[in-house]
Scaffold this motif. Structure first.
Motif, PDB file in Angstrom:
ATOM      1  N   ILE A  43       0.840  -1.199   0.000  1.00 24.31           N
ATOM      2  CA  ILE A  43       0.000   0.000   0.000  1.00 24.31           C
ATOM      3  C   ILE A  43       0.869   1.241   0.000  1.00 24.31           C
ATOM      4  CG2 ILE A  43      -1.638   1.350   1.365  1.00 24.31           C
ATOM      5  CD1 ILE A  43      -2.925  -1.292   2.219  1.00 24.31           C
ATOM      6  N   SER A  44       1.941   1.213   0.772  1.00 23.74           N
ATOM      7  CA  SER A  44       2.863   2.346   0.819  1.00 23.74           C
ATOM      8  C   SER A  44       3.518   2.565  -0.553  1.00 23.74           C
ATOM      9  CB  SER A  44       3.917   2.094   1.889  1.00 23.74           C
ATOM     10  OG  SER A  44       4.855   3.134   1.885  1.00 23.74           O
ATOM     11  N   LEU A  45       3.944   1.483  -1.207  1.00 22.94           N
ATOM     12  CA  LEU A  45       4.543   1.575  -2.538  1.00 22.94           C
ATOM     13  C   LEU A  45       3.552   2.150  -3.541  1.00 22.94           C
ATOM     14  CD1 LEU A  45       6.761   0.825  -4.683  1.00 22.94           C
ATOM     15  CD2 LEU A  45       5.573  -1.377  -4.876  1.00 22.94           C
ATOM     16  N   TYR A  46       2.326   1.607  -3.541  1.00 27.30           N
ATOM     17  CA  TYR A  46       1.297   2.079  -4.475  1.00 27.30           C
ATOM     18  C   TYR A  46       0.974   3.549  -4.215  1.00 27.30           C
ATOM     19  CZ  TYR A  46       0.520  -2.966  -5.113  1.00 27.30           C
ATOM     20  OH  TYR A  46       0.666  -4.311  -5.357  1.00 27.30           O
ATOM     21  N   THR A 105     -10.559  -6.140 -13.554  1.00 26.00           N
ATOM     22  CA  THR A 105     -10.499  -5.478 -14.855  1.00 26.00           C
ATOM     23  C   THR A 105     -11.285  -6.274 -15.884  1.00 26.00           C
ATOM     24  OG1 THR A 105      -8.392  -6.592 -15.290  1.00 26.00           O
ATOM     25  CG2 THR A 105      -8.283  -4.349 -14.416  1.00 26.00           C
ATOM     26  N   MET A 106     -11.393  -5.710 -17.078  1.00 29.88           N
ATOM     27  CA  MET A 106     -12.189  -6.348 -18.128  1.00 29.88           C
ATOM     28  C   MET A 106     -11.630  -7.693 -18.561  1.00 29.88           C
ATOM     29  SD  MET A 106     -13.507  -3.265 -20.572  1.00 29.88           S
ATOM     30  CE  MET A 106     -11.941  -2.482 -20.827  1.00 29.88           C
ATOM     31  N   ASP A 107     -10.347  -7.931 -18.369  1.00 33.60           N
ATOM     32  CA  ASP A 107      -9.769  -9.212 -18.744  1.00 33.60           C
ATOM     33  C   ASP A 107      -9.998 -10.290 -17.677  1.00 33.60           C
ATOM     34  OD1 ASP A 107      -8.037  -8.246 -16.844  1.00 33.60           O
ATOM     35  OD2 ASP A 107      -6.259  -8.268 -18.113  1.00 33.60           O
ATOM     36  N   GLY A 108     -10.724  -9.939 -16.623  1.00 29.00           N
ATOM     37  CA  GLY A 108     -11.098 -10.906 -15.593  1.00 29.00           C
ATOM     38  C   GLY A 108     -10.071 -11.065 -14.479  1.00 29.00           C
ATOM     39  N   LEU A 109      -9.009 -10.285 -14.528  1.00 27.87           N
ATOM     40  CA  LEU A 109      -7.978 -10.377 -13.497  1.00 27.87           C
ATOM     41  C   LEU A 109      -8.231  -9.361 -12.393  1.00 27.87           C
ATOM     42  CD1 LEU A 109      -4.847 -10.672 -15.804  1.00 27.87           C
ATOM     43  CD2 LEU A 109      -6.048 -12.524 -14.619  1.00 27.87           C
ATOM     44  N   ASN A 110      -7.840  -9.717 -11.189  1.00 29.13           N
ATOM     45  CA  ASN A 110      -7.944  -8.807 -10.055  1.00 29.13           C
ATOM     46  C   ASN A 110      -6.611  -8.099  -9.865  1.00 29.13           C
ATOM     47  OD1 ASN A 110     -10.600  -9.403  -9.374  1.00 29.13           O
ATOM     48  ND2 ASN A 110      -9.984 -11.186  -8.200  1.00 29.13           N
ATOM     49  N   HIS A 111      -6.680  -6.788  -9.774  1.00 29.61           N
ATOM     50  CA  HIS A 111      -5.478  -5.982  -9.566  1.00 29.61           C
ATOM     51  C   HIS A 111      -5.652  -5.166  -8.294  1.00 29.61           C
ATOM     52  CE1 HIS A 111      -3.712  -6.856 -13.482  1.00 29.61           C
ATOM     53  NE2 HIS A 111      -4.916  -6.724 -13.998  1.00 29.61           N
ATOM     54  N   PRO A 112      -4.554  -4.911  -7.589  1.00 27.80           N
ATOM     55  CA  PRO A 112      -4.646  -4.083  -6.384  1.00 27.80           C
ATOM     56  C   PRO A 112      -5.115  -2.674  -6.740  1.00 27.80           C
ATOM     57  CG  PRO A 112      -2.412  -4.964  -6.673  1.00 27.80           C
ATOM     58  CD  PRO A 112      -3.196  -5.365  -7.842  1.00 27.80           C
ATOM     59  N   SER A 113      -5.923  -2.116  -5.878  1.00 27.39           N
ATOM     60  CA  SER A 113      -6.397  -0.751  -6.109  1.00 27.39           C
ATOM     61  C   SER A 113      -6.522  -0.025  -4.779  1.00 27.39           C
ATOM     62  CB  SER A 113      -7.740  -0.741  -6.834  1.00 27.39           C
ATOM     63  OG  SER A 113      -8.768  -1.176  -5.982  1.00 27.39           O
ATOM     64  N   ILE A 114      -6.445   1.287  -4.876  1.00 22.37           N
ATOM     65  CA  ILE A 114      -6.614   2.132  -3.704  1.00 22.37           C
ATOM     66  C   ILE A 114      -7.617   3.215  -4.048  1.00 22.37           C
ATOM     67  CG2 ILE A 114      -5.499   3.743  -2.107  1.00 22.37           C
ATOM     68  CD1 ILE A 114      -2.909   2.245  -2.476  1.00 22.37           C
ATOM     69  N   LYS A 115      -8.582   3.406  -3.156  1.00 22.65           N
ATOM     70  CA  LYS A 115      -9.534   4.508  -3.302  1.00 22.65           C
ATOM     71  C   LYS A 115      -9.074   5.648  -2.417  1.00 22.65           C
ATOM     72  CE  LYS A 115     -13.845   2.703  -4.827  1.00 22.65           C
ATOM     73  NZ  LYS A 115     -15.234   2.914  -4.836  1.00 22.65           N
ATOM     74  N   TYR A 116      -9.061   6.831  -3.002  1.00 28.85           N
ATOM     75  CA  TYR A 116      -8.654   8.031  -2.281  1.00 28.85           C
ATOM     76  C   TYR A 116      -9.845   8.964  -2.139  1.00 28.85           C
ATOM     77  CZ  TYR A 116      -3.832   6.679  -3.308  1.00 28.85           C
ATOM     78  OH  TYR A 116      -2.645   6.016  -3.383  1.00 28.85           O
ATOM     79  N   LYS A 117      -9.844   9.710  -1.064  1.00 31.41           N
ATOM     80  CA  LYS A 117     -10.817  10.783  -0.893  1.00 31.41           C
ATOM     81  C   LYS A 117     -10.051  12.035  -0.486  1.00 31.41           C
ATOM     82  CE  LYS A 117     -12.015  10.403   3.941  1.00 31.41           C
ATOM     83  NZ  LYS A 117     -13.023  10.703   4.878  1.00 31.41           N
ATOM     84  N   TYR A 118     -10.710  13.160  -0.664  1.00 33.63           N
ATOM     85  CA  TYR A 118     -10.085  14.416  -0.262  1.00 33.63           C
ATOM     86  C   TYR A 118     -10.146  14.552   1.252  1.00 33.63           C
ATOM     87  CZ  TYR A 118     -10.257  15.639  -5.193  1.00 33.63           C
ATOM     88  OH  TYR A 118     -10.081  15.641  -6.554  1.00 33.63           O
ATOM     89  N   VAL A 119      -9.076  15.035   1.849  1.00 33.36           N
ATOM     90  CA  VAL A 119      -9.007  15.222   3.295  1.00 33.36           C
ATOM     91  C   VAL A 119     -10.092  16.205   3.724  1.00 33.36           C
ATOM     92  CG1 VAL A 119      -7.584  16.097   5.191  1.00 33.36           C
ATOM     93  CG2 VAL A 119      -6.543  14.736   3.387  1.00 33.36           C
TER      94      VAL A 119
END
Length: 145
Positions: A43-46, A105-119
């Protein structure tokens, strides 16, 4: 007349030997996959890569942007696409991590994701989603607007 009887016999034979399937049940129903959580190091790297991407996007530094993008999307990411992403992110507001997980994703694979919001914003309506490869390269950014 013979052809008619022969045709009726063939059709009748098909109907007689046809089987009707009723009450079919799937015994081994597919189980939902439990997603593994993303480690704090990942998570830190991403997060670091995404923040570098946002800074490079605001500065229009195409070289740095290309270094942070995945090889899979480099060819389709045009200046117009980058402009839309840039317009969808408010540079005057600071981002914080809302949630980390996986994005299919559309190719059916799961990829790591992060959701951000404004502080300071309580709702996640204007959440920005960043999708990554395992090595930290950015696959996609879904801006709030």
């Amino acid at each position: 007349m013979r052809k008619l009887l022969l045709g009726l016999a063939l059709v009748g034979g098909q109907l007689i030997f046809a089987q009707k399937v009723t009450g079919a049940k799937v015994e081994n129903s597919p189980k939902k996959e439990q997603q593994a959580s993303i480690s704090k190091e990942k998570i830190s790297l991403y997060n670091d890569n995404f923040l570098k991407f946002i800074d490079a996007l605001q500065a229009s530094d195409r070289k740095t942007i290309d270094e942070l993008l995945s090889e899979k999307v480099k060819e389709i990411v045009t200046d117009n696409v980058l402009k839309k992403v840039k317009d969808g992110i408010d540079p005057n507001k600071k981002l914080e991590i809302l949630k980390a997980g996986y994005y299919k994703t559309m190719d059916g694979l799961n990829h790591p994701s992060i959701k951000y919001k404004y502080v300071g914003e309580s709702s996640s309506k204007e959440a920005i989603t960043a999708v990554f490869e395992d090595d930290g390269k950015i696959l996609g950014v879904l801006p709030a607007k």
